[in-house]
Design a protein around this motif. Structure first.
Motif, PDB file in Angstrom:
ATOM      1  N   HIS A   1      37.772 -38.619 -36.630  1.00 40.80           N
ATOM      2  CA  HIS A   1      37.675 -39.623 -35.578  1.00 40.80           C
ATOM      3  C   HIS A   1      38.122 -38.954 -34.295  1.00 40.80           C
ATOM      4  O   HIS A   1      39.305 -38.723 -34.088  1.00 40.80           O
ATOM      5  N   PRO A   2      37.224 -38.589 -33.387  1.00 41.50           N
ATOM      6  CA  PRO A   2      37.593 -37.772 -32.235  1.00 41.50           C
ATOM      7  C   PRO A   2      38.480 -38.518 -31.246  1.00 41.50           C
ATOM      8  O   PRO A   2      38.492 -39.746 -31.186  1.00 41.50           O
ATOM      9  N   LEU A   3      39.220 -37.738 -30.489  1.00 42.20           N
ATOM     10  CA  LEU A   3      40.102 -38.292 -29.480  1.00 42.20           C
ATOM     11  C   LEU A   3      39.310 -39.074 -28.447  1.00 42.20           C
ATOM     12  O   LEU A   3      38.317 -38.608 -27.921  1.00 42.20           O
ATOM     13  N   ASP A   4      39.757 -40.290 -28.168  1.00 47.42           N
ATOM     14  CA  ASP A   4      39.216 -41.092 -27.077  1.00 47.42           C
ATOM     15  C   ASP A   4      40.179 -40.954 -25.909  1.00 47.42           C
ATOM     16  O   ASP A   4      41.249 -41.545 -25.903  1.00 47.42           O
ATOM     17  N   ARG A   5      39.821 -40.163 -24.934  1.00 51.05           N
ATOM     18  CA  ARG A   5      40.751 -39.885 -23.848  1.00 51.05           C
ATOM     19  C   ARG A   5      41.043 -41.112 -22.991  1.00 51.05           C
ATOM     20  O   ARG A   5      41.953 -41.106 -22.180  1.00 51.05           O
ATOM     21  N   GLY A   6      40.268 -42.186 -23.155  1.00 50.82           N
ATOM     22  CA  GLY A   6      40.570 -43.405 -22.440  1.00 50.82           C
ATOM     23  C   GLY A   6      41.550 -44.301 -23.170  1.00 50.82           C
ATOM     24  O   GLY A   6      41.965 -45.324 -22.645  1.00 50.82           O
ATOM     25  N   ASP A   7      41.933 -43.912 -24.374  1.00 49.14           N
ATOM     26  CA  ASP A   7      42.835 -44.711 -25.193  1.00 49.14           C
ATOM     27  C   ASP A   7      44.276 -44.367 -24.849  1.00 49.14           C
ATOM     28  O   ASP A   7      44.730 -43.241 -25.040  1.00 49.14           O
TER      29      ASP A   7
ATOM     30  N   HIS B   1      39.959 -39.224 -46.862  1.00 47.34           N
ATOM     31  CA  HIS B   1      39.671 -39.185 -48.296  1.00 47.34           C
ATOM     32  C   HIS B   1      40.775 -39.898 -49.081  1.00 47.34           C
ATOM     33  O   HIS B   1      40.504 -40.602 -50.060  1.00 47.34           O
ATOM     34  N   ARG B   2      42.020 -39.719 -48.656  1.00 47.67           N
ATOM     35  CA  ARG B   2      43.143 -40.398 -49.309  1.00 47.67           C
ATOM     36  C   ARG B   2      42.979 -41.916 -49.196  1.00 47.67           C
ATOM     37  O   ARG B   2      43.162 -42.648 -50.183  1.00 47.67           O
ATOM     38  N   TYR B   3      42.625 -42.397 -48.025  1.00 44.83           N
ATOM     39  CA  TYR B   3      42.492 -43.838 -47.852  1.00 44.83           C
ATOM     40  C   TYR B   3      41.282 -44.391 -48.595  1.00 44.83           C
ATOM     41  O   TYR B   3      41.317 -45.520 -49.100  1.00 44.83           O
ATOM     42  N   GLU B   4      40.222 -43.609 -48.705  1.00 43.97           N
ATOM     43  CA  GLU B   4      39.079 -44.033 -49.518  1.00 43.97           C
ATOM     44  C   GLU B   4      39.504 -44.214 -50.971  1.00 43.97           C
ATOM     45  O   GLU B   4      39.126 -45.186 -51.637  1.00 43.97           O
ATOM     46  N   GLN B   5      40.326 -43.268 -51.480  1.00 45.84           N
ATOM     47  CA  GLN B   5      40.809 -43.368 -52.856  1.00 45.84           C
ATOM     48  C   GLN B   5      41.708 -44.582 -53.054  1.00 45.84           C
ATOM     49  O   GLN B   5      41.764 -45.150 -54.156  1.00 45.84           O
TER      50      GLN B   5
ATOM     51  N   ARG C   1      38.355 -49.487 -46.485  1.00 43.37           N
ATOM     52  CA  ARG C   1      36.948 -49.541 -46.090  1.00 43.37           C
ATOM     53  C   ARG C   1      36.832 -49.214 -44.606  1.00 43.37           C
ATOM     54  O   ARG C   1      37.577 -49.742 -43.789  1.00 43.37           O
ATOM     55  N   GLY C   2      35.906 -48.350 -44.258  1.00 39.04           N
ATOM     56  CA  GLY C   2      35.769 -47.936 -42.875  1.00 39.04           C
ATOM     57  C   GLY C   2      36.824 -46.921 -42.489  1.00 39.04           C
ATOM     58  O   GLY C   2      37.614 -46.452 -43.320  1.00 39.04           O
ATOM     59  N   TYR C   3      36.852 -46.585 -41.206  1.00 42.91           N
ATOM     60  CA  TYR C   3      37.796 -45.569 -40.748  1.00 42.91           C
ATOM     61  C   TYR C   3      39.226 -46.101 -40.786  1.00 42.91           C
ATOM     62  O   TYR C   3      39.496 -47.246 -40.417  1.00 42.91           O
ATOM     63  N   HIS C   4      40.154 -45.263 -41.254  1.00 36.41           N
ATOM     64  CA  HIS C   4      41.579 -45.587 -41.273  1.00 36.41           C
ATOM     65  C   HIS C   4      42.317 -44.459 -40.568  1.00 36.41           C
ATOM     66  O   HIS C   4      42.104 -43.282 -40.873  1.00 36.41           O
ATOM     67  N   GLU C   5      43.178 -44.801 -39.602  1.00 33.91           N
ATOM     68  CA  GLU C   5      43.978 -43.771 -38.953  1.00 33.91           C
ATOM     69  C   GLU C   5      44.722 -42.974 -40.009  1.00 33.91           C
ATOM     70  O   GLU C   5      45.126 -43.514 -41.034  1.00 33.91           O
ATOM     71  N   ASN C   6      44.916 -41.667 -39.744  1.00 28.40           N
ATOM     72  CA  ASN C   6      45.571 -40.821 -40.730  1.00 28.40           C
ATOM     73  C   ASN C   6      46.258 -39.659 -40.043  1.00 28.40           C
ATOM     74  O   ASN C   6      45.925 -39.299 -38.910  1.00 28.40           O
ATOM     75  N   CYS C   7      47.218 -39.061 -40.737  1.00 24.56           N
ATOM     76  CA  CYS C   7      48.031 -38.011 -40.129  1.00 24.56           C
ATOM     77  C   CYS C   7      47.236 -36.742 -39.848  1.00 24.56           C
ATOM     78  O   CYS C   7      47.521 -36.034 -38.879  1.00 24.56           O
ATOM     79  N   SER C   8      46.251 -36.437 -40.680  1.00 23.95           N
ATOM     80  CA  SER C   8      45.450 -35.239 -40.433  1.00 23.95           C
ATOM     81  C   SER C   8      44.714 -35.347 -39.103  1.00 23.95           C
ATOM     82  O   SER C   8      44.705 -34.409 -38.294  1.00 23.95           O
ATOM     83  N   ASP C   9      44.083 -36.496 -38.867  1.00 24.43           N
ATOM     84  CA  ASP C   9      43.403 -36.690 -37.586  1.00 24.43           C
ATOM     85  C   ASP C   9      44.388 -36.836 -36.443  1.00 24.43           C
ATOM     86  O   ASP C   9      44.097 -36.427 -35.307  1.00 24.43           O
ATOM     87  N   ASN C  10      45.577 -37.405 -36.711  1.00 26.30           N
ATOM     88  CA  ASN C  10      46.589 -37.472 -35.662  1.00 26.30           C
ATOM     89  C   ASN C  10      46.990 -36.081 -35.202  1.00 26.30           C
ATOM     90  O   ASN C  10      47.225 -35.859 -34.005  1.00 26.30           O
ATOM     91  N   LEU C  11      47.110 -35.148 -36.134  1.00 29.41           N
ATOM     92  CA  LEU C  11      47.399 -33.758 -35.761  1.00 29.41           C
ATOM     93  C   LEU C  11      46.294 -33.216 -34.870  1.00 29.41           C
ATOM     94  O   LEU C  11      46.549 -32.664 -33.785  1.00 29.41           O
ATOM     95  N   ARG C  12      45.049 -33.366 -35.311  1.00 30.31           N
ATOM     96  CA  ARG C  12      43.925 -32.846 -34.530  1.00 30.31           C
ATOM     97  C   ARG C  12      43.852 -33.499 -33.155  1.00 30.31           C
ATOM     98  O   ARG C  12      43.649 -32.823 -32.138  1.00 30.31           O
TER      99      ARG C  12
ATOM    100  N   PRO D   1      50.408 -43.484 -40.494  1.00 26.36           N
ATOM    101  CA  PRO D   1      49.739 -44.789 -40.532  1.00 26.36           C
ATOM    102  C   PRO D   1      49.664 -45.436 -41.915  1.00 26.36           C
ATOM    103  O   PRO D   1      48.991 -46.466 -42.061  1.00 26.36           O
ATOM    104  N   GLN D   2      50.325 -44.848 -42.903  1.00 23.49           N
ATOM    105  CA  GLN D   2      50.167 -45.349 -44.274  1.00 23.49           C
ATOM    106  C   GLN D   2      50.630 -46.805 -44.386  1.00 23.49           C
ATOM    107  O   GLN D   2      51.792 -47.128 -44.118  1.00 23.49           O
ATOM    108  N   ASP D   3      49.722 -47.695 -44.804  1.00 20.06           N
ATOM    109  CA  ASP D   3      50.041 -49.109 -44.957  1.00 20.06           C
ATOM    110  C   ASP D   3      49.562 -49.670 -46.298  1.00 20.06           C
ATOM    111  O   ASP D   3      49.518 -50.882 -46.493  1.00 20.06           O
ATOM    112  N   LEU D   4      49.218 -48.765 -47.224  1.00 25.33           N
ATOM    113  CA  LEU D   4      48.725 -49.193 -48.537  1.00 25.33           C
ATOM    114  C   LEU D   4      49.694 -48.876 -49.669  1.00 25.33           C
ATOM    115  O   LEU D   4      49.507 -49.353 -50.787  1.00 25.33           O
ATOM    116  N   VAL D   5      50.692 -48.052 -49.395  1.00 26.29           N
ATOM    117  CA  VAL D   5      51.818 -47.833 -50.304  1.00 26.29           C
ATOM    118  C   VAL D   5      53.083 -47.959 -49.454  1.00 26.29           C
ATOM    119  O   VAL D   5      53.027 -47.819 -48.224  1.00 26.29           O
TER     120      VAL D   5
END
Length: 229
Positions: free
Chosen positions: A10-16, A127-131, A135-146, A206-210
């Motif tokens: 999920h690419p950075l939205d510089r307006g966010d 992939h972790r959130y899919e498992q 459903r759909g995009y979920h914020e995650n630490c890997s993308d937060n790093l990127r 962002p983990q909210d499922l465990v």
């Protein structure tokens, strides 16, 4: 170096506003308190000798942490190498955070929490959130790093396994891992001294499922500041 194609990134939205860097190149104002908003990441440049204080504002929030050597981003804090060098699973005060070239990039100088942290679990990703059934995009630490690095114009070749500050996932004698709530308290802090020039990245997981971010499973913010000794 640029990490290989990632179909879920999920690419950075510089307006966010949530994704705005602390400064254009990640250089901090010493002594200033910065927030890492819930579900987001921040990158900060540290000079050797500076101290990074990470604060668990609400007490129950896990902070995924990485650090990359400024002179060569292919060198980074590696938990697997820390295990080998320190002969232990979890850093304690006085321990160096070892790089994949087996030298400390930072040293843990202070920890006001009970010292329960994780060094085994990979950063969450789509992939972790899919498992887990998301459903759909979920914020995650890997993308937060990127995203945090992209915000200051930096790319890295890999997403290393992070130092999961305040994460309570103890391994049992039978080798199983439990997903427990943190034992940290509001205001607990961890202080790291940079032993080399590094770019550090923090993600308010962002983990909210465990329940690793508390019994309410609601991700919250953390804070940090940078000081000279």
């Amino acid at each position: 170096m640029v990490e290989g194609a990632h179909s879920h990134f999920h690419p950075l939205d510089r307006g966010d506003e949530q994704n705005r860097p602390i400064s254009p190149n990640g250089a901090p104002e010493p002594g200033r308190l910065y927030e890492v908003p819930a579900r987001c990441g921040r990158a900060v440049r540290l000079h050797a000798g500076q101290r990074l204080t990470i604060i668990n504002t609400h007490g129950s929030q896990v902070c995924d942490f990485w650090a990359f050597a400024t002179v060569d981003l292919c060198e980074f804090v590696s938990m697997a190498h820390f295990h080998a060098v320190a002969s232990k699973l979890t850093p304690a005060v006085g321990d160096g955070l070892t790089s994949n070239r087996r030298r400390p990039l930072l040293t843990l100088m202070e920890d006001t929490s009970p010292g329960v942290h994780d060094t085994l679990i990979a950063a969450c990703d789509t992939h972790r959130y899919e498992q887990l059934g998301a459903r759909g995009y979920h914020e995650n630490c890997s993308d937060n790093l990127r995203n945090a690095l992209a915000a200051i114009g930096v790319r890295v070749p890999v997403v290393p396994a992070p130092f999961n500050i305040w994460m309570n996932t103890p391994p049992a004698d039978d080798g199983s891992i439990s997903w427990r709530v943190p034992v940290s308290r509001s205001g607990d802090r961890l202080v790291l001294r940079a032993d080399a020039d590094v770019i550090a990245v923090m993600s308010a997981c962002p983990q909210d499922l465990v329940p690793i971010n508390g019994e309410d499973q609601i991700p919250k913010s953390v804070a940090f500041r940078v000081d000279w000794p």
